[in-house]
Design an enzyme around this catalytic site. Structure first.
Site, PDB file in Angstrom:
ATOM      1  NE  ARG A  43     -11.743 -33.297   3.519  1.00  0.00           N
ATOM      2  CZ  ARG A  43     -12.529 -33.136   2.462  1.00  0.00           C
ATOM      3  NH1 ARG A  43     -12.833 -34.164   1.690  1.00  0.00           N
ATOM      4  NH2 ARG A  43     -13.033 -31.953   2.201  1.00  0.00           N
ATOM      5  NE  ARG A  63     -16.513 -29.279  -7.173  1.00  0.00           N
ATOM      6  CZ  ARG A  63     -15.610 -30.015  -6.510  1.00  0.00           C
ATOM      7  NH1 ARG A  63     -14.844 -30.862  -7.141  1.00  0.00           N
ATOM      8  NH2 ARG A  63     -15.514 -29.911  -5.208  1.00  0.00           N
ATOM      9  NE  ARG A 123      -9.702 -30.321   0.774  1.00  0.00           N
ATOM     10  CZ  ARG A 123     -10.627 -30.754  -0.071  1.00  0.00           C
ATOM     11  NH1 ARG A 123     -10.694 -32.051  -0.369  1.00  0.00           N
ATOM     12  NH2 ARG A 123     -11.480 -29.922  -0.617  1.00  0.00           N
ATOM     13  CE  LYS A 179     -16.947 -35.109  -4.512  1.00  0.00           C
ATOM     14  NZ  LYS A 179     -17.437 -34.496  -3.270  1.00  0.00           N
ATOM     15  NE  ARG A 199     -14.974 -27.237  -0.014  1.00  0.00           N
ATOM     16  CZ  ARG A 199     -14.476 -27.896   1.033  1.00  0.00           C
ATOM     17  NH1 ARG A 199     -14.237 -27.275   2.170  1.00  0.00           N
ATOM     18  NH2 ARG A 199     -14.221 -29.163   0.942  1.00  0.00           N
TER      19      ARG A 199
HETATM   20  P1  ADP Z   1     -15.153 -35.895  -0.581  1.00  0.00           P
HETATM   21  O1  ADP Z   1     -14.040 -36.472  -1.418  1.00  0.00           O
HETATM   22  O2  ADP Z   1     -16.511 -36.182  -1.146  1.00  0.00           O
HETATM   23  O3  ADP Z   1     -14.966 -34.422  -0.283  1.00  0.00           O
HETATM   24  P2  ADP Z   1     -13.962 -37.520   1.551  1.00  0.00           P
HETATM   25  O4  ADP Z   1     -13.914 -38.885   0.965  1.00  0.00           O
HETATM   26  O5  ADP Z   1     -12.689 -36.761   1.642  1.00  0.00           O
HETATM   27  O6  ADP Z   1     -15.113 -36.635   0.830  1.00  0.00           O
HETATM   28  O7  ADP Z   1     -14.596 -37.665   3.013  1.00  0.00           O
HETATM   29  C1  ADP Z   1     -14.777 -36.527   3.863  1.00  0.00           C
HETATM   30  C2  ADP Z   1     -14.601 -36.967   5.326  1.00  0.00           C
HETATM   31  O8  ADP Z   1     -15.680 -37.816   5.684  1.00  0.00           O
HETATM   32  C3  ADP Z   1     -13.312 -37.746   5.597  1.00  0.00           C
HETATM   33  O9  ADP Z   1     -12.802 -37.368   6.851  1.00  0.00           O
HETATM   34  C4  ADP Z   1     -13.768 -39.215   5.595  1.00  0.00           C
HETATM   35  O10 ADP Z   1     -12.973 -40.018   6.471  1.00  0.00           O
HETATM   36  C5  ADP Z   1     -15.196 -39.105   6.106  1.00  0.00           C
HETATM   37  N1  ADP Z   1     -16.109 -40.092   5.511  1.00  0.00           N
HETATM   38  C6  ADP Z   1     -16.155 -40.501   4.209  1.00  0.00           C
HETATM   39  N2  ADP Z   1     -17.137 -41.400   4.034  1.00  0.00           N
HETATM   40  C7  ADP Z   1     -17.752 -41.528   5.238  1.00  0.00           C
HETATM   41  C8  ADP Z   1     -18.859 -42.327   5.710  1.00  0.00           C
HETATM   42  N3  ADP Z   1     -19.559 -43.121   4.885  1.00  0.00           N
HETATM   43  N4  ADP Z   1     -19.209 -42.213   7.011  1.00  0.00           N
HETATM   44  C9  ADP Z   1     -18.523 -41.396   7.855  1.00  0.00           C
HETATM   45  N5  ADP Z   1     -17.471 -40.635   7.481  1.00  0.00           N
HETATM   46  C10 ADP Z   1     -17.090 -40.700   6.189  1.00  0.00           C
HETATM   47  P1  AMP Z   2     -12.370 -31.100  -3.946  1.00  0.00           P
HETATM   48  O1  AMP Z   2     -11.017 -31.636  -3.598  1.00  0.00           O
HETATM   49  O2  AMP Z   2     -13.070 -31.896  -5.004  1.00  0.00           O
HETATM   50  O3  AMP Z   2     -13.230 -30.859  -2.718  1.00  0.00           O
HETATM   51  O4  AMP Z   2     -12.113 -29.677  -4.605  1.00  0.00           O
HETATM   52  C1  AMP Z   2     -11.471 -28.630  -3.887  1.00  0.00           C
HETATM   53  C2  AMP Z   2     -11.653 -27.312  -4.638  1.00  0.00           C
HETATM   54  O5  AMP Z   2     -11.018 -27.378  -5.919  1.00  0.00           O
HETATM   55  C3  AMP Z   2     -13.089 -26.906  -4.941  1.00  0.00           C
HETATM   56  O6  AMP Z   2     -13.722 -26.249  -3.856  1.00  0.00           O
HETATM   57  C4  AMP Z   2     -12.880 -25.966  -6.148  1.00  0.00           C
HETATM   58  O7  AMP Z   2     -12.380 -24.701  -5.752  1.00  0.00           O
HETATM   59  C5  AMP Z   2     -11.768 -26.679  -6.902  1.00  0.00           C
HETATM   60  N1  AMP Z   2     -12.303 -27.679  -7.860  1.00  0.00           N
HETATM   61  C6  AMP Z   2     -12.091 -29.026  -7.827  1.00  0.00           C
HETATM   62  N2  AMP Z   2     -12.696 -29.637  -8.870  1.00  0.00           N
HETATM   63  C7  AMP Z   2     -13.306 -28.640  -9.575  1.00  0.00           C
HETATM   64  C8  AMP Z   2     -14.115 -28.628 -10.743  1.00  0.00           C
HETATM   65  N3  AMP Z   2     -14.423 -29.759 -11.410  1.00  0.00           N
HETATM   66  N4  AMP Z   2     -14.573 -27.422 -11.183  1.00  0.00           N
HETATM   67  C9  AMP Z   2     -14.261 -26.287 -10.546  1.00  0.00           C
HETATM   68  N5  AMP Z   2     -13.526 -26.221  -9.421  1.00  0.00           N
HETATM   69  C10 AMP Z   2     -13.042 -27.401  -8.935  1.00  0.00           C
END
Ligand code: ADP
Ligand code: AMP
Length: 237
Positions: free
Chosen positions: A136, A97, A170, A22, A181
């Site tokens: 990541r 969410r 993270r 995302k 999660r």
């Molecule tokens: P989210 O925001 O949904 O938690 P991220 O965008 O932070 O996910 O992506 C999680 C990890 O996966 C990062 O290390 C990113 O570089 C990698 N990633 C994202 N999209 C892809 C993809 N299409 N293929 C492979 N790796 C990806």
């Molecule tokens: P994210 O960066 O989206 O992976 O979110 C990291 C963490 O933040 C999640 O695991 C939750 O603990 C909290 N969080 C982020 N967005 C929300 C949401 N919309 N509702 C509740 N918790 C959230």
């Protein structure tokens, strides 16, 4: 900050489990289309870093991998939606969410005379999520997202976007937290897939594809939605 009402501006949700991509896709849309990314995860991490009362309240919950309360994230979003009005539309990343959050978003947008145009669902297998989340790495300065194996930080250790040299992992990107999660996603967030499907807004995208291909698929979805919106406006004009 308020989502734009310009003809070409779309307000969208990126829906998907942790690690689905995302944030990666949101950053592309910011760069390519001038959209504004609203990530509740980023807002909560910023609150933690600032040591604010909200930040202190959510720290343990976030590290464990549970969701923070609806009230806290809805307040954060409400605050951000009531400022300036950028031109490119808003990407809601990681929000809503839960069903109460989805209802609150709809009410907030309605109050502002706006609407949600598309909910893009990034579909990714659970096994791939473990790999993505455990590899990541994020640029501490600008938030650019890297991955140990698939998108390593370049030789020389400088961020390709801002040149920053500080990269962070993270606290919640570990196996235990990811399990929690994922559980939270399936139990509390996945009902939103049906919710947005029922509203005719859901657009699934194959999130298993390479980043560029996912970006292309998302772009196609948004272009189709923009065309449909323009046709709808012509009909009602
Ligand atoms: P989210 O925001 O949904 O938690 P991220 O965008 O932070 O996910 O992506 C999680 C990890 O996966 C990062 O290390 C990113 O570089 C990698 N990633 C994202 N999209 C892809 C993809 N299409 N293929 C492979 N790796 C990806
Ligand atoms: P994210 O960066 O989206 O992976 O979110 C990291 C963490 O933040 C999640 O695991 C939750 O603990 C909290 N969080 C982020 N967005 C929300 C949401 N919309 N509702 C509740 N918790 C959230």
């Amino acid at each position: 900050m308020t989502p734009a009402r310009a003809t070409s501006a779309l307000n969208i949700i990126l829906l998907g489990p942790p690690g689905a991509g995302k944030g990666t896709q949101a950053r592309r849309l910011v760069e390519d289309r001038g959209m504004v990314q609203l990530s509740t995860g980023d807002m909560l991490r910023a609150a933690r870093a600032s040591g604010s009362p909200v930040g202190r309240r959510v720290a343990e919950v976030m590290d464990r991998g549970d969701l923070v309360t609806d009230e806290i994230v809805i307040d954060l979003i409400r605050e951000r939606l009531s400022g300036d009005r950028p031109g490119g539309g808003v990407i809601f990343d990681g929000f809503p969410r839960t069903l109460p959050q989805a209802d609150a978003l709809e009410a907030l947008l309605r109050e502002l005379g706006l609407r949600l145009d598309v909910a893009v669902e990034l579909r990714v297998d659970d096994e791939a999520l473990v790999d993505r989340v455990s590899g990541r790495v994020t640029c501490a300065a600008c938030g650019e997202v890297y991955h140990d194996r698939t998108r390593p930080v370049p030789d020389g250790g400088r961020c390709v976007v801002c040149g920053g040299t500080n990269f962070v992992r993270r606290a919640d990107d570990n196996a235990d937290s990811l399990r929690t999660r994922l559980f939270a996603y399936y139990k509390q967030t996945s009902p939103l897939i049906g919710y947005y499907h029922a509203k005719g807004l859901l657009r699934p995208v194959d999130g298993m594809a390479a980043v560029d291909d996912v970006a292309q698929a998302v772009a196609t979805v948004l272009d189709e939605s923009r065309t449909a919106l323009a046709a709808e406006r012509r009909e009602t004009a």
